[in-house]
Design a protein around this motif. Sequence first.
Motif: not given
Length: 107
Positions: A78-81, A83-85
Amino acid sequence: MKFLAVGMLVLLAVLQYRLWLGDGGMREVARLRAEIAQQEVENTALRERNRTLAAEVQDLKKGTVAIEERARTDLGMVGQSETFYQVVTPREVVRTPESVAEAQKQH
């Protein structure tokens, strides 16, 4: 003269047999042509696959978009900015007569 004619007919029969049925004859030529056609189809598919893979390698070497896509799909990154759901569907509850009776006792 008869022997010569018979001899020529026998020679003609032997040569015709070798032409149609012998090694290197017409039957084998037809089989080899079919194999060549099949191999050409396979080679065409493999050339297309190689072209696709070469384009993907080139994209991975030069572009960051393909690298990010690979990291997301293959590695789950997942990228820094971002959010993983993760959406989890609930399992279906199996109701047995014992579980129904116990649930009624609790209420």
